[in-house]
Design a protein around this motif. Structure first.
Motif, PDB file in Angstrom:
ATOM      1  N   CYS A   1       0.905  -1.347   0.076  1.00 58.21           N
ATOM      2  CA  CYS A   1      -0.051  -0.030   0.078  1.00 58.21           C
ATOM      3  C   CYS A   1       0.710   1.447  -0.188  1.00 58.21           C
ATOM      4  O   CYS A   1       0.643   2.458  -0.902  1.00 58.21           O
ATOM      5  CB  CYS A   1      -1.058   0.180   1.627  1.00 58.21           C
ATOM      6  N   ARG A   2       2.147   1.197   0.955  1.00 53.87           N
ATOM      7  CA  ARG A   2       2.278   2.269   0.963  1.00 53.87           C
ATOM      8  C   ARG A   2       3.728   2.663  -0.006  1.00 53.87           C
ATOM      9  O   ARG A   2       3.782   3.707  -1.018  1.00 53.87           O
ATOM     10  CB  ARG A   2       3.643   2.344   2.616  1.00 53.87           C
ATOM     11  N   TYR A   3       3.673   1.865  -1.093  1.00 54.32           N
ATOM     12  CA  TYR A   3       4.872   1.813  -2.062  1.00 54.32           C
ATOM     13  C   TYR A   3       3.568   2.564  -3.465  1.00 54.32           C
ATOM     14  O   TYR A   3       4.785   3.402  -4.022  1.00 54.32           O
ATOM     15  CB  TYR A   3       5.126   0.116  -2.752  1.00 54.32           C
ATOM     16  N   SER A   4       2.751   1.807  -3.515  1.00 57.05           N
ATOM     17  CA  SER A   4       1.987   2.058  -4.141  1.00 57.05           C
ATOM     18  C   SER A   4       1.658   3.814  -3.837  1.00 57.05           C
ATOM     19  O   SER A   4       1.453   4.235  -5.047  1.00 57.05           O
ATOM     20  CB  SER A   4       0.766   1.556  -4.285  1.00 57.05           C
ATOM     21  N   GLN A   5       1.502   3.911  -2.519  1.00 61.67           N
ATOM     22  CA  GLN A   5       1.218   5.555  -2.795  1.00 61.67           C
ATOM     23  C   GLN A   5       1.618   6.543  -3.162  1.00 61.67           C
ATOM     24  O   GLN A   5       1.759   7.445  -3.268  1.00 61.67           O
ATOM     25  CB  GLN A   5       0.763   5.912  -0.772  1.00 61.67           C
ATOM     26  N   LEU A   6       3.182   6.152  -2.723  1.00 60.35           N
ATOM     27  CA  LEU A   6       4.650   7.238  -3.290  1.00 60.35           C
ATOM     28  C   LEU A   6       4.578   7.117  -4.532  1.00 60.35           C
ATOM     29  O   LEU A   6       5.413   8.236  -5.290  1.00 60.35           O
ATOM     30  CB  LEU A   6       5.408   6.454  -2.365  1.00 60.35           C
ATOM     31  N   LEU A   7       4.325   5.693  -5.304  1.00 54.82           N
ATOM     32  CA  LEU A   7       4.550   6.490  -6.204  1.00 54.82           C
ATOM     33  C   LEU A   7       3.412   6.780  -7.069  1.00 54.82           C
ATOM     34  O   LEU A   7       3.098   7.431  -8.307  1.00 54.82           O
ATOM     35  CB  LEU A   7       3.909   4.770  -7.109  1.00 54.82           C
ATOM     36  N   TRP A   8       1.689   6.947  -6.595  1.00 58.95           N
ATOM     37  CA  TRP A   8       0.357   8.138  -6.672  1.00 58.95           C
ATOM     38  C   TRP A   8       0.957   9.243  -6.602  1.00 58.95           C
ATOM     39  O   TRP A   8       0.823  10.035  -7.543  1.00 58.95           O
ATOM     40  CB  TRP A   8      -0.722   6.997  -6.022  1.00 58.95           C
ATOM     41  N   ASN A   9       1.756   9.211  -5.869  1.00 62.12           N
ATOM     42  CA  ASN A   9       2.220  10.544  -5.525  1.00 62.12           C
ATOM     43  C   ASN A   9       3.033  11.185  -6.446  1.00 62.12           C
ATOM     44  O   ASN A   9       2.538  12.564  -6.565  1.00 62.12           O
ATOM     45  CB  ASN A   9       3.111  10.803  -3.435  1.00 62.12           C
ATOM     46  N   GLU A  10       4.011  10.323  -6.922  1.00 58.19           N
ATOM     47  CA  GLU A  10       5.189  10.894  -7.563  1.00 58.19           C
ATOM     48  C   GLU A  10       3.905  11.825  -9.164  1.00 58.19           C
ATOM     49  O   GLU A  10       4.649  12.087 -10.010  1.00 58.19           O
ATOM     50  CB  GLU A  10       6.209   9.650  -8.653  1.00 58.19           C
ATOM     51  N   LEU A  11       2.816  10.744  -9.667  1.00 50.81           N
ATOM     52  CA  LEU A  11       2.219  11.117 -10.478  1.00 50.81           C
ATOM     53  C   LEU A  11       1.120  12.323 -10.297  1.00 50.81           C
ATOM     54  O   LEU A  11       0.773  12.505 -11.405  1.00 50.81           O
ATOM     55  CB  LEU A  11       1.305   9.380 -10.434  1.00 50.81           C
ATOM     56  N   LYS A  12       1.036  12.061  -9.288  1.00 53.35           N
ATOM     57  CA  LYS A  12      -0.230  13.327  -9.032  1.00 53.35           C
ATOM     58  C   LYS A  12      -0.465  14.474  -9.636  1.00 53.35           C
ATOM     59  O   LYS A  12      -1.808  15.029  -9.650  1.00 53.35           O
ATOM     60  CB  LYS A  12      -0.898  13.334  -7.434  1.00 53.35           C
ATOM     61  N   ASP A  13       0.774  15.557  -9.655  1.00 52.66           N
ATOM     62  CA  ASP A  13       0.665  16.447 -10.541  1.00 52.66           C
ATOM     63  C   ASP A  13       0.200  16.720 -12.226  1.00 52.66           C
ATOM     64  O   ASP A  13       0.331  17.287 -12.412  1.00 52.66           O
ATOM     65  CB  ASP A  13       1.971  17.345 -10.102  1.00 52.66           C
ATOM     66  N   ARG A  14       0.693  15.422 -12.533  1.00 47.25           N
ATOM     67  CA  ARG A  14       0.056  14.641 -14.279  1.00 47.25           C
ATOM     68  C   ARG A  14      -0.902  14.675 -14.626  1.00 47.25           C
ATOM     69  O   ARG A  14      -0.891  13.934 -15.394  1.00 47.25           O
ATOM     70  CB  ARG A  14       1.810  14.663 -13.835  1.00 47.25           C
ATOM     71  N   LEU A  15      -1.827  14.337 -13.463  1.00 40.77           N
ATOM     72  CA  LEU A  15      -3.186  12.795 -13.789  1.00 40.77           C
ATOM     73  C   LEU A  15      -4.032  13.914 -14.383  1.00 40.77           C
ATOM     74  O   LEU A  15      -4.199  15.331 -13.348  1.00 40.77           O
ATOM     75  CB  LEU A  15      -3.565  12.564 -12.341  1.00 40.77           C
ATOM     76  N   PRO A  16      -4.954  14.122 -15.268  1.00 39.21           N
ATOM     77  CA  PRO A  16      -5.853  14.804 -15.610  1.00 39.21           C
ATOM     78  C   PRO A  16      -6.783  15.657 -14.972  1.00 39.21           C
ATOM     79  O   PRO A  16      -7.120  14.132 -13.951  1.00 39.21           O
ATOM     80  CB  PRO A  16      -6.539  14.233 -16.557  1.00 39.21           C
ATOM     81  N   PRO A  17      -7.520  16.317 -14.536  1.00 40.39           N
ATOM     82  CA  PRO A  17      -8.795  16.715 -13.686  1.00 40.39           C
ATOM     83  C   PRO A  17      -9.768  15.774 -13.609  1.00 40.39           C
ATOM     84  O   PRO A  17     -10.330  15.047 -12.895  1.00 40.39           O
ATOM     85  CB  PRO A  17      -9.749  17.982 -14.130  1.00 40.39           C
ATOM     86  N   GLU A  18     -10.123  15.368 -15.028  1.00 41.62           N
ATOM     87  CA  GLU A  18     -11.056  13.919 -14.862  1.00 41.62           C
ATOM     88  C   GLU A  18     -11.553  12.842 -13.451  1.00 41.62           C
ATOM     89  O   GLU A  18     -11.690  11.865 -13.466  1.00 41.62           O
ATOM     90  CB  GLU A  18     -11.651  13.873 -15.921  1.00 41.62           C
ATOM     91  N   ILE A  19      -9.428  12.456 -13.139  1.00 41.29           N
ATOM     92  CA  ILE A  19      -9.381  11.262 -12.599  1.00 41.29           C
ATOM     93  C   ILE A  19      -9.462  11.609 -10.923  1.00 41.29           C
ATOM     94  O   ILE A  19     -10.172  10.601 -10.064  1.00 41.29           O
ATOM     95  CB  ILE A  19      -8.546  10.952 -11.962  1.00 41.29           C
ATOM     96  N   GLU A  20     -10.248  12.839 -10.842  1.00 39.04           N
ATOM     97  CA  GLU A  20     -10.751  14.102  -9.230  1.00 39.04           C
ATOM     98  C   GLU A  20     -10.142  13.038  -8.617  1.00 39.04           C
ATOM     99  O   GLU A  20     -10.486  12.801  -7.492  1.00 39.04           O
ATOM    100  CB  GLU A  20     -11.868  13.084  -9.049  1.00 39.04           C
ATOM    101  N   TYR A  21      -8.107  12.634  -8.306  1.00 40.77           N
ATOM    102  CA  TYR A  21      -7.496  13.519  -7.124  1.00 40.77           C
ATOM    103  C   TYR A  21      -8.020  14.053  -6.418  1.00 40.77           C
ATOM    104  O   TYR A  21      -7.400  15.009  -6.958  1.00 40.77           O
ATOM    105  CB  TYR A  21      -6.447  12.930  -8.132  1.00 40.77           C
TER     106      TYR A  21
END
Length: 378
Positions: A68-88
């Motif tokens: 979970c934590r490993y995945s969360q850190l990978l999501w954190n790397e992506l978050k600024d590049r995610l398009p708005p429709e993903i609703e992060y």
């Protein structure tokens, strides 16, 4: 298969275009692995579309936390590049403690997270009431895990699939893998793909392709309301959730609500062991809503606009099956995540990428090996 024309030549075929399969395809293609992604329905249209979409760090076991934590850190790397429709939205999760006994669990979780460099904050009764004024009075407190987030899962799966295509993957929607051998796979329309490996990321349908794999179906219900911005500020989960979530032989409900960027409130959760019928069970929905109202009485006055179900793919030890499938030289599994497929998708994809490229993995992969527990193979 050898008599049918080969339509594609790939390194790997991913069977299943939910968020786990789409994340795998995106990661594989990004690493230079020629990939085909095969999905019989819509991208993210199965269990992915039926999930709450939380990116949460869970600590039921050391291995569960690690992925979970490993995945969360990978999501954190992506978050600024995610398009708005993903609703992060990194709204955080508050684990709600009803009494002093559950507050002891808050302190245990806080110490566990602190020892593993995962931010969390203990809330006393007053701080909890300030953070979530629509919770009922008299609760003991809670634990805020600030880096937990929510997304809109089917959109994330679709975006990942499209990004996989941008990176060179071949997308094959509306088709499914019918058979496979060492040369590759045959699709349901008779087309063949020459490939060195098959990754089965088909959720509860994994046993259709690999009958020896034991997947336990767990049906769940969700309810979403009309728009009430600010009614809920964090994802809220009762501390009894893990006990209820891992009951394997009885139906269970737990308080679990989530704010959406739309202003809607998503209400869960329920689990029905061994049930694959996707019809709405009105008694289960009533029990789930009753439990939610016990924690947030104001929910009673909100208008629900939709109820739906999904079937989670679980394993006997509550950890996913990630890695080479015993008995096959070229088949890998990416399934059995139960309610954590969204949370664990990025970590699963990165682990499998490292395995395919024979690289060292960032976290130990052994706990998720499909060969680890005899009960996972029939």
């Amino acid at each position: 298969m050898g008599h049918s024309p080969v339509s594609e030549v790939c390194d790997v075929v991913v069977a299943g275009g939910g968020i786990v399969g789409a994340a795998c395809a995106m990661e594989f293609a990004g690493a230079g692995i020629k990939t085909a992604l095969v999905e019989p329905g819509m991208w993210g249209g199965g269990a992915t579309a039926a999930g709450m979409g939380h990116l949460a760090v869970m600590d039921d076991s050391e291995a569960q936390f690690a992925l979970c934590r490993y995945s969360q850190l990978l999501w954190n790397e992506l978050k600024d590049r995610l398009p708005p429709e993903i609703e992060y939205e990194q709204c955080g999760v508050v684990w709600v403690a009803a009494d002093d006994e559950e507050m002891r669990e808050v302190h245990r979780k806080h110490a566990f997270f602190a020892a593993r460099q995962t931010p969390s904050e203990i809330l006393d009764a007053r701080a909890l009431a300030e953070a979530e004024p629509n919770l009922r009075p008299g609760l003991a407190g809670g634990l805020l895990v600030s880096e937990d987030a929510v997304i809109y899962p089917p959109c994330a799966a679709r975006i990942f699939a499209l990004e996989a295509r941008n990176r060179g993957a071949v997308l094959m929607p509306g088709r499914s893998v019918a058979a496979f051998n060492r040369e590759g796979v045959e699709l349901d329309d008779g087309a063949c793909i020459s490939a060195g490996a098959l990754v089965v990321a088909a959720g509860a349908s994994v046993p259709r392709l690999v009958p020896a794999v034991k997947i336990l179906p767990r049906k769940g219900h969700l309810v979403i309301t009309d728009r009430y911005p600010g009614f809920v500020r964090h994802q809220l989960i009762e501390l009894g959730y893990l006990k209820n979530a891992h009951a394997t032989e009885s139906d269970s409900v737990a308080f679990n609500v989530q704010p959406r960027k739309t202003g809607q409130v998503l209400i869960g959760s329920s689990r029905q062991f061994g049930v694959q019928d996707r019809s709405i069970d009105s008694e289960m929905v009533s029990a789930m809503l009753k439990r939610a109202v016990e924690y947030m009485p104001g929910l009673r006055s909100l208008s629900a606009i939709r109820t739906w179900t999904g079937v989670r793919a679980a394993t006997s030890d509550n950890l996913p099956l990630i890695g080479k499938c015993p008995g096959y030289d070229n088949v890998y599994l990416a399934g059995g995540h139960e309610g954590l497929g969204i949370s664990m998708s990025m970590g699963t994809a990165r682990l499998l990428t490292d395995m395919l490229l024979e690289r060292e993995t960032a976290i130990p992969a052994g706990p998720y090996s499909p060969a680890r527990v005899e009960g996972n193979l029939q």
